[in-house]
Design a protein around this motif. Sequence first.
Motif, PDB file in Angstrom:
ATOM      1  N   ILE A  52       0.856  -1.202   0.000  1.00 15.17           N
ATOM      2  CA  ILE A  52       0.000   0.000   0.000  1.00 15.17           C
ATOM      3  C   ILE A  52       0.886   1.243   0.000  1.00 15.17           C
ATOM      4  O   ILE A  52       1.855   1.318   0.766  1.00 15.17           O
ATOM      5  CB  ILE A  52      -0.940  -0.009   1.229  1.00 15.17           C
ATOM      6  CG1 ILE A  52      -2.007  -1.081   1.058  1.00 15.17           C
ATOM      7  CG2 ILE A  52      -1.568   1.375   1.447  1.00 15.17           C
ATOM      8  CD1 ILE A  52      -2.890  -1.293   2.270  1.00 15.17           C
ATOM      9  N   GLU A  53       0.570   2.185  -0.856  1.00 17.41           N
ATOM     10  CA  GLU A  53       1.282   3.468  -0.883  1.00 17.41           C
ATOM     11  C   GLU A  53       0.681   4.345   0.214  1.00 17.41           C
ATOM     12  O   GLU A  53      -0.448   4.814   0.087  1.00 17.41           O
ATOM     13  CB  GLU A  53       1.071   4.106  -2.260  1.00 17.41           C
ATOM     14  CG  GLU A  53       1.867   5.363  -2.525  1.00 17.41           C
ATOM     15  CD  GLU A  53       3.359   5.107  -2.568  1.00 17.41           C
ATOM     16  OE1 GLU A  53       4.077   5.810  -1.829  1.00 17.41           O
ATOM     17  OE2 GLU A  53       3.786   4.190  -3.308  1.00 17.41           O
TER      18      GLU A  53
ATOM     19  N   ILE B  95      -2.817 -11.096   4.302  1.00 18.72           N
ATOM     20  CA  ILE B  95      -3.080 -12.020   5.412  1.00 18.72           C
ATOM     21  C   ILE B  95      -3.253 -13.449   4.876  1.00 18.72           C
ATOM     22  O   ILE B  95      -2.681 -14.406   5.414  1.00 18.72           O
ATOM     23  CB  ILE B  95      -4.325 -11.580   6.220  1.00 18.72           C
ATOM     24  CG1 ILE B  95      -4.057 -10.225   6.900  1.00 18.72           C
ATOM     25  CG2 ILE B  95      -4.693 -12.631   7.271  1.00 18.72           C
ATOM     26  CD1 ILE B  95      -5.309  -9.549   7.461  1.00 18.72           C
ATOM     27  N   ALA B  96      -4.016 -13.588   3.779  1.00 21.82           N
ATOM     28  CA  ALA B  96      -4.232 -14.921   3.196  1.00 21.82           C
ATOM     29  C   ALA B  96      -2.906 -15.541   2.766  1.00 21.82           C
ATOM     30  O   ALA B  96      -2.654 -16.735   2.992  1.00 21.82           O
ATOM     31  CB  ALA B  96      -5.203 -14.830   2.014  1.00 21.82           C
ATOM     32  N   ALA B  97      -2.026 -14.740   2.169  1.00 23.24           N
ATOM     33  CA  ALA B  97      -0.728 -15.256   1.711  1.00 23.24           C
ATOM     34  C   ALA B  97       0.128 -15.691   2.900  1.00 23.24           C
ATOM     35  O   ALA B  97       0.793 -16.739   2.852  1.00 23.24           O
ATOM     36  CB  ALA B  97      -0.005 -14.195   0.891  1.00 23.24           C
ATOM     37  N   GLY B  98       0.103 -14.917   3.989  1.00 24.83           N
ATOM     38  CA  GLY B  98       0.899 -15.253   5.171  1.00 24.83           C
ATOM     39  C   GLY B  98       0.409 -16.532   5.839  1.00 24.83           C
ATOM     40  O   GLY B  98       1.203 -17.384   6.241  1.00 24.83           O
ATOM     41  N   LEU B  99      -0.920 -16.672   5.937  1.00 23.23           N
ATOM     42  CA  LEU B  99      -1.477 -17.893   6.533  1.00 23.23           C
ATOM     43  C   LEU B  99      -1.132 -19.099   5.660  1.00 23.23           C
ATOM     44  O   LEU B  99      -0.773 -20.170   6.161  1.00 23.23           O
ATOM     45  CB  LEU B  99      -2.999 -17.774   6.681  1.00 23.23           C
ATOM     46  CG  LEU B  99      -3.531 -16.732   7.673  1.00 23.23           C
ATOM     47  CD1 LEU B  99      -5.065 -16.732   7.663  1.00 23.23           C
ATOM     48  CD2 LEU B  99      -3.017 -16.984   9.086  1.00 23.23           C
TER      49      LEU B  99
ATOM     50  N   LEU C  59      -8.717  -4.628   0.653  1.00 19.90           N
ATOM     51  CA  LEU C  59      -8.502  -5.759  -0.260  1.00 19.90           C
ATOM     52  C   LEU C  59      -7.041  -6.211  -0.220  1.00 19.90           C
ATOM     53  O   LEU C  59      -6.753  -7.414  -0.252  1.00 19.90           O
ATOM     54  CB  LEU C  59      -8.884  -5.375  -1.704  1.00 19.90           C
ATOM     55  CG  LEU C  59     -10.320  -4.845  -1.915  1.00 19.90           C
ATOM     56  CD1 LEU C  59     -10.541  -4.509  -3.395  1.00 19.90           C
ATOM     57  CD2 LEU C  59     -11.366  -5.839  -1.432  1.00 19.90           C
ATOM     58  N   THR C  60      -6.119  -5.256  -0.122  1.00 12.57           N
ATOM     59  CA  THR C  60      -4.688  -5.594  -0.015  1.00 12.57           C
ATOM     60  C   THR C  60      -4.384  -6.253   1.325  1.00 12.57           C
ATOM     61  O   THR C  60      -3.626  -7.226   1.396  1.00 12.57           O
ATOM     62  CB  THR C  60      -3.831  -4.320  -0.180  1.00 12.57           C
ATOM     63  OG1 THR C  60      -4.136  -3.730  -1.448  1.00 12.57           O
ATOM     64  CG2 THR C  60      -2.352  -4.633  -0.101  1.00 12.57           C
TER      65      THR C  60
END
Length: 303
Positions: free
Chosen positions: A105-106, A149-153, A143-144
């Motif tokens: 996120i910018e 979070i999904a990628a980390g889990l 959304l980011t």
Amino acid sequence: MTGLAAGLLLSVPAIAEADGKLPVVATFSILGDLTQHIGGDAIALTTLVGPDSDAHAFEPTAESQRAVAGARVLVANGLGLEPWLDRLIDASTFKGELVEATTGIEPLASTEAEEPAAEGEGAHDHDHGGPDPHAFQDPKLVLTYIDNIAAGLAKAAPESAGAFRKNAEDLKARFRALDTELSASLGSLPSENKRILTSHDAFQYFGRAYGIDFVAVQGMSTEAEPSAQDLKNIVEQIKGGDIKAIFIENMNDPRFVESLAADTGAVVGGDLHSDALSAPGGPAADLLSLYRYNAAELLKVLK
Ligand SMILES: [Zn+2]
């Protein structure tokens, strides 16, 4: 000997995950809500800073340290929202997957950096000119958060990656629908009604998303109190008619704002939820409800 040592090592994660769930820690209630929706039954979640509590000013306890020590995934906001986090990670010798939910996120800059007041008084208070950490106040940026979070889990529990991905996509669809809804309702407000006052500066991202101008008494963090000059400026703006209404927040002391309202006769709206959900059963018990609740409170006063 090596066989025994290997056996002991292997048994360590088995103890941490006695119920078969992935132990996950989220730093504060909003991240806890997103993480629970994405992780579903596959995770055992601990949230460090609960409902109606201030993530900026949190002081980790021995219990926080134990939870982080036992976690396989730690979900944090980043961008300076949790100034206590690095020390907590060191103290608990956390070796799991650290998810910074704002990665990619910018960030907006802290508002104080842009204001002339930053030249003189107030410049010593806290981190001026740093990033604004409150990106969770724009549904499009959420959304980011969800993707991160999904990628980390999934990294920590690849066997559940498919379920995390599906839960994440379902949740993203709900935030996209929310964004459409808020653009329609808040977008219809008359532009002269779109300047309001809050106690701490948590709504820049929300304001940018829906064209509302938030002025804050307290700045980006809740750790520093406003200076006498800050308050004087605010009173002048209210008396000058620039500010339509004043809103207080659920997680910090409303007295500043109440006394401002008493001094100036400004309209006081309901309490907005900035950095914390309400307790279960309350009006903002999850992040989608928080947005709808805040939007309804704004619409009541600004229409
Ligand atoms: Zn905040």
